[in-house]
Design a protein around this motif. Sequence first.
Motif, mmCIF file in Angstrom:
data_model
loop_
_atom_site.group_PDB
_atom_site.id
_atom_site.type_symbol
_atom_site.label_atom_id
_atom_site.label_comp_id
_atom_site.label_asym_id
_atom_site.label_seq_id
_atom_site.Cartn_x
_atom_site.Cartn_y
_atom_site.Cartn_z
ATOM 1 N N LYS A 98 0.835 -1.208 0.000
ATOM 2 C CA LYS A 98 0.000 0.000 0.000
ATOM 3 C C LYS A 98 0.874 1.264 0.000
ATOM 4 O O LYS A 98 1.900 1.319 0.668
ATOM 5 C CB LYS A 98 -0.881 -0.023 1.248
ATOM 6 N N VAL A 99 0.457 2.256 -0.778
ATOM 7 C CA VAL A 99 1.191 3.521 -0.878
ATOM 8 C C VAL A 99 0.433 4.594 -0.108
ATOM 9 O O VAL A 99 -0.764 4.784 -0.319
ATOM 10 C CB VAL A 99 1.353 3.946 -2.351
ATOM 11 N N ILE A 100 1.119 5.262 0.788
ATOM 12 C CA ILE A 100 0.502 6.312 1.592
ATOM 13 C C ILE A 100 1.222 7.628 1.285
ATOM 14 O O ILE A 100 2.454 7.661 1.222
ATOM 15 C CB ILE A 100 0.621 5.990 3.097
ATOM 16 N N GLU A 101 0.454 8.682 1.071
ATOM 17 C CA GLU A 101 1.071 9.990 0.809
ATOM 18 C C GLU A 101 1.155 10.808 2.081
ATOM 19 O O GLU A 101 0.282 10.713 2.933
ATOM 20 C CB GLU A 101 0.215 10.772 -0.188
ATOM 21 N N PHE A 102 2.194 11.613 2.165
ATOM 22 C CA PHE A 102 2.259 12.542 3.286
ATOM 23 C C PHE A 102 3.048 13.779 2.895
ATOM 24 O O PHE A 102 3.840 13.752 1.949
ATOM 25 C CB PHE A 102 2.859 11.888 4.536
ATOM 26 N N VAL A 103 2.811 14.848 3.628
ATOM 27 C CA VAL A 103 3.579 16.079 3.452
ATOM 28 C C VAL A 103 3.954 16.549 4.840
ATOM 29 O O VAL A 103 3.114 16.596 5.726
ATOM 30 C CB VAL A 103 2.757 17.196 2.759
ATOM 31 N N SER A 104 5.230 16.863 5.041
ATOM 32 C CA SER A 104 5.654 17.404 6.328
ATOM 33 C C SER A 104 6.446 18.677 6.080
ATOM 34 O O SER A 104 7.519 18.647 5.484
ATOM 35 C CB SER A 104 6.525 16.392 7.078
ATOM 36 N N GLU A 105 5.878 19.785 6.513
ATOM 37 C CA GLU A 105 6.575 21.070 6.355
ATOM 38 C C GLU A 105 7.908 21.051 7.089
ATOM 39 O O GLU A 105 8.879 21.660 6.665
ATOM 40 C CB GLU A 105 5.692 22.221 6.870
ATOM 41 N N GLU A 106 7.914 20.337 8.202
ATOM 42 C CA GLU A 106 9.131 20.249 9.008
ATOM 43 C C GLU A 106 10.251 19.545 8.230
ATOM 44 O O GLU A 106 11.388 19.996 8.209
ATOM 45 C CB GLU A 106 8.797 19.468 10.275
#
Length: 140
Positions: A98-106
């Motif tokens: 499974k592919v999970i997307e994320f964005v972390s400004e940090e």
Amino acid sequence: MEQETKELRRVGLKVTHPRMRILQIFDEEGVQHLTAEDVYKKLLAHQEDIGLATVYRVLTQFEAAGIIVKHNFEGGQAVYELDRGKHHDHMIDVDSGKVIEFVSEEIERLQREIAARHGYVIEDHSLVLYVRPKPGSRKG
Ligand SMILES: [Zn+2]
């Protein structure tokens, strides 16, 4: 239908039935990351007689035209997604694929700082985390 036609014309591709149908599959709600085989199976489920070789060819054309992005994650088949122009990173569940997307400004900020410390600005980056469900937190 209308939307896909416009999109194909915009990138200078002739509107053909396989191109339309494949683009529609990526435009379906909730669809994000698909392998060529996933696309092929979805076409079959829609009673579409489009061969796997054609799927690969169209995906390559879409990639060249900048409609989709191809990811070569480790230990799996290439995964394609629409290029929505928004940067994000990925996590891959090594058990299920499974592919999970994320964005972390940090993380984004840290990467810029690290590059700057070495005298560089970031041109592009991709970050992939290979993950496994935490023991005791079985979630689909
Ligand atoms: Zn993605």
